[in-house]
Design a protein around this motif. Structure first.
Motif, mmCIF file in Angstrom:
data_model
loop_
_atom_site.group_PDB
_atom_site.id
_atom_site.type_symbol
_atom_site.label_atom_id
_atom_site.label_comp_id
_atom_site.label_asym_id
_atom_site.label_seq_id
_atom_site.Cartn_x
_atom_site.Cartn_y
_atom_site.Cartn_z
ATOM 1 N N ARG A 174 2.144 4.906 0.830
ATOM 2 C CA ARG A 174 1.981 5.784 1.988
ATOM 3 C C ARG A 174 2.559 7.155 1.659
ATOM 4 O O ARG A 174 3.522 7.256 0.892
ATOM 5 C CB ARG A 174 2.681 5.208 3.217
ATOM 6 C CG ARG A 174 1.923 4.083 3.899
ATOM 7 C CD ARG A 174 2.435 3.912 5.302
ATOM 8 N NE ARG A 174 1.633 2.969 6.064
ATOM 9 C CZ ARG A 174 1.714 2.848 7.379
ATOM 10 N NH1 ARG A 174 2.554 3.605 8.051
ATOM 11 N NH2 ARG A 174 0.966 1.977 8.013
ATOM 12 N N GLU A 181 2.309 -4.169 9.174
ATOM 13 C CA GLU A 181 2.132 -2.755 9.484
ATOM 14 C C GLU A 181 0.809 -2.214 8.936
ATOM 15 O O GLU A 181 0.193 -1.322 9.533
ATOM 16 C CB GLU A 181 3.306 -1.957 8.917
ATOM 17 C CG GLU A 181 3.367 -0.506 9.345
ATOM 18 C CD GLU A 181 4.698 0.124 8.964
ATOM 19 O OE1 GLU A 181 5.700 -0.127 9.663
ATOM 20 O OE2 GLU A 181 4.739 0.847 7.956
ATOM 21 N N ASP A 182 0.343 -2.758 7.818
ATOM 22 C CA ASP A 182 -0.902 -2.300 7.190
ATOM 23 C C ASP A 182 -1.964 -3.395 7.172
ATOM 24 O O ASP A 182 -2.829 -3.422 6.291
ATOM 25 C CB ASP A 182 -0.627 -1.838 5.753
ATOM 26 C CG ASP A 182 0.131 -0.523 5.697
ATOM 27 O OD1 ASP A 182 0.027 0.258 6.663
ATOM 28 O OD2 ASP A 182 0.823 -0.295 4.688
ATOM 29 N N LYS A 189 0.832 -1.195 0.000
ATOM 30 C CA LYS A 189 0.000 0.000 0.000
ATOM 31 C C LYS A 189 0.871 1.250 0.000
ATOM 32 O O LYS A 189 1.756 1.393 0.846
ATOM 33 C CB LYS A 189 -0.901 0.025 1.244
ATOM 34 C CG LYS A 189 -1.861 -1.147 1.364
ATOM 35 C CD LYS A 189 -2.971 -1.054 0.354
ATOM 36 C CE LYS A 189 -4.000 -2.158 0.574
ATOM 37 N NZ LYS A 189 -5.056 -2.142 -0.444
ATOM 38 N N SER A 194 -5.644 -2.563 6.554
ATOM 39 C CA SER A 194 -6.058 -2.216 5.183
ATOM 40 C C SER A 194 -6.106 -3.453 4.290
ATOM 41 O O SER A 194 -6.943 -3.527 3.368
ATOM 42 C CB SER A 194 -5.109 -1.170 4.589
ATOM 43 O OG SER A 194 -3.826 -1.704 4.360
#
Length: 482
Positions: free
Chosen positions: A32, A449-450, A30, A453
């Motif tokens: 950032r 970390e994501d 994703k 999502s």
């Protein structure tokens, strides 16, 4: 087949092999942003062999990276700059940075140009030819590299990313990264190990064996070399070949090491098992190899000894150095005084963060082996004690009592990883294994970390496999007609 046609066919074969393995994976990380600035997924400092290999390993997993190297294009690493051996020391058949892809090996690259018979008679890989191979490796793996970029500072931002201050020509810019890999070679966290006895000697009289140096200036000069390792032999031989009047090898040991102990343990077991060993066993292995020392290659030694004006002085400890009135250097040793015009220090490298001002913010935070591990009796080892105590994916860890969560976003893929992970971060034999391990660790950390999502992405996925007209609902058995 011509050289160009051979390489062209090899590159087609490479693309076919990658397609069979579904490599590289599609982009999945994703994006950032910080304001309008997009964070780079991974920035790698260093575009030599280690940097190229880890960039390819990341790319194969669908992760983009940006490589920064202070050298001009095609001159990354030591191979075409400071290295002076005629051939590599590793056996020619080692697959090195190929990451398990047959057409990416040096052997495939060599045979495509020179044929199988030439490969069969090849002994060791010529150093400059290895650099040519790495240049080709760069071409076909197509990493995003910015040459002539010098990293001046690395800041750990409290919002879980890194801010790099980078100079290119006269321009200084900021580059933001979620993960940072230090792929900076043998001296990656320090520099040359210089003995105290040169502190007061003007630089015109000496150089370290890793320095950029014009050996042609030594013609008809008397030269001394301190050390008996591979780099000592390479410096001595180069000086002799450039017309030095004489070369004195000043060797503290009573004998030159004869056996490369590291070869005695080399196996997939060590490559893949070392990182999981208890600390005591890691220390035993690495300290034993350090204490035994690695002998210089036979060919490198013969390259020196074939010259009648080369002198091997064993059991020759240095006592002091002083300059003479006629602009020479007097080297006082346990074997007497040697008067020379120039001295090479083949004294290796050391971990010394003070020699890397760009990491000044990181250095005080990093936990070392010496911070938490007490060497077994009789096995004190300054080099191992100075090595960073890395996590399972090569990430730095903070000293006890230090709160620095962003530090774990910085990875050590240079020689000092040796205490924690073995020789998988710089040497040719296992460089692919190390690169894949760090790439997989980064893939895991970016996903975690994501993870929210990615879970939302999972829930939102609505691409149907079936349209609903592939079957007809059955009636209950009692309502069916026979």
């Amino acid at each position: 087949m011509s050289m160009n046609n051979g390489l062209a066919q090899l590159e087609k074969n490479l693309q076919h092999e990658l397609s069979l393995l579904e490599i590289p994976a599609k982009d999945w990380v994703k994006p950032r942003y910080v304001g309008d600035a997009q964070l780079h997924d991974v920035v790698v400092i260093g575009a030599g062999m280690a940097g190229l290999t880890v960039a390819a390993a990341l790319k194969f997993l669908g992760i983009k990276s940006l490589l920064l190297d202070r050298s001009p294009e095609g001159f990354e690493g030591p191979w075409a700059t400071t290295a002076r051996m005629e051939t590599l020391r590793s056996p020619k058949q080692l697959t090195g940075p190929a990451l398990g892809i047959p057409s990416l090996t040096f052997r495939a690259w060599y045979v495509a140009q020179f044929g199988q018979e030439a490969w069969d008679v090849l002994d060791k890989i010529p150093r400059l030819q290895w650099m040519d191979y790495l240049r080709w490796y760069r071409k076909v793996t197509a990493p995003d590299i910015r040459n002539n970029h010098q990293v001046l500072d690395v800041e750990l931002h409290e919002d879980n990313y890194l801010v790099l201050t980078v100079q290119y020509q006269q321009t200084v810019q900021k580059i933001l990264a979620r993960r940072l890999i230090l792929a900076t070679g043998r001296d990656g966290l320090g520099g040359a190990a210089l003995p105290a006895f040169v502190n007061d000697i003007p630089r015109q009289y000496w150089a370290h064996s890793s320095d950029v140096f014009d050996y042609s200036t030594l013609k008809n000069k008397k030269v001394a070399v301190i050390g008996a390792g591979a780099s000592a032999m390479d410096s001595a031989a180069t000086a002799l070949e450039e017309g030095a009047a004489s070369v004195e090898m000043l060797i503290r040991r009573k004998d030159i090491p004869r056996i490369n102990k590291g070869k005695g343990a080399g196996s997939p077991g060590l490559v893949h098992g070392y990182a999981d060993l208890p600390d005591e066993w890691k220390w035993h292995f690495r300290h034993y190899i350090n204490k035994a020392q690695v002998p210089p290659p036979k060919g490198s030694t013969l390259r020196v000894s074939q010259h009648p004006n080369a002198f091997f002085n064993l059991d020759c400890a240095i006592e002091k150095l002083e300059t003479t009135t006629n602009q020479q250097l007097a080297i006082h040793t346990s074997k007497g005084v040697f008067t020379v015009d120039f001295l090479f220090l083949a004294t290796g490298f050391k971990i010394d963060w003070s020699l890397r001002p760009e990491y000044a913010r990181i250095a005080p935070l990093v936990r070392t082996w010496g911070d938490r591990f007490t060497a077994p009796e009789g096995e004190d080892d300054k080099e191992l004690s100075a090595c960073p105590d890395l996590g399972k994916s090569f990430e730095f860890q903070a000293k006890a009592g230090v709160v620095a969560p962003v530090l774990s976003n910085v990875y050590c893929f240079s020689y000092p990883a040796v205490a924690s992970h073995g020789t998988v971060s710089g040497d040719i034999p296992a460089i692919s294994d190390g690169a894949r391990a760090i790439a997989q660790g980064i893939a895991s950390s970016l996903f975690k970390e994501d993870v929210d999502s990615y879970y939302t992405q999972l829930q939102a996925y609505a691409d149907p496999e079936l349209d609903g007209d592939e079957w007809q609902a059955a009636l209950p058995p009692s309502q069916r007609t026979s």
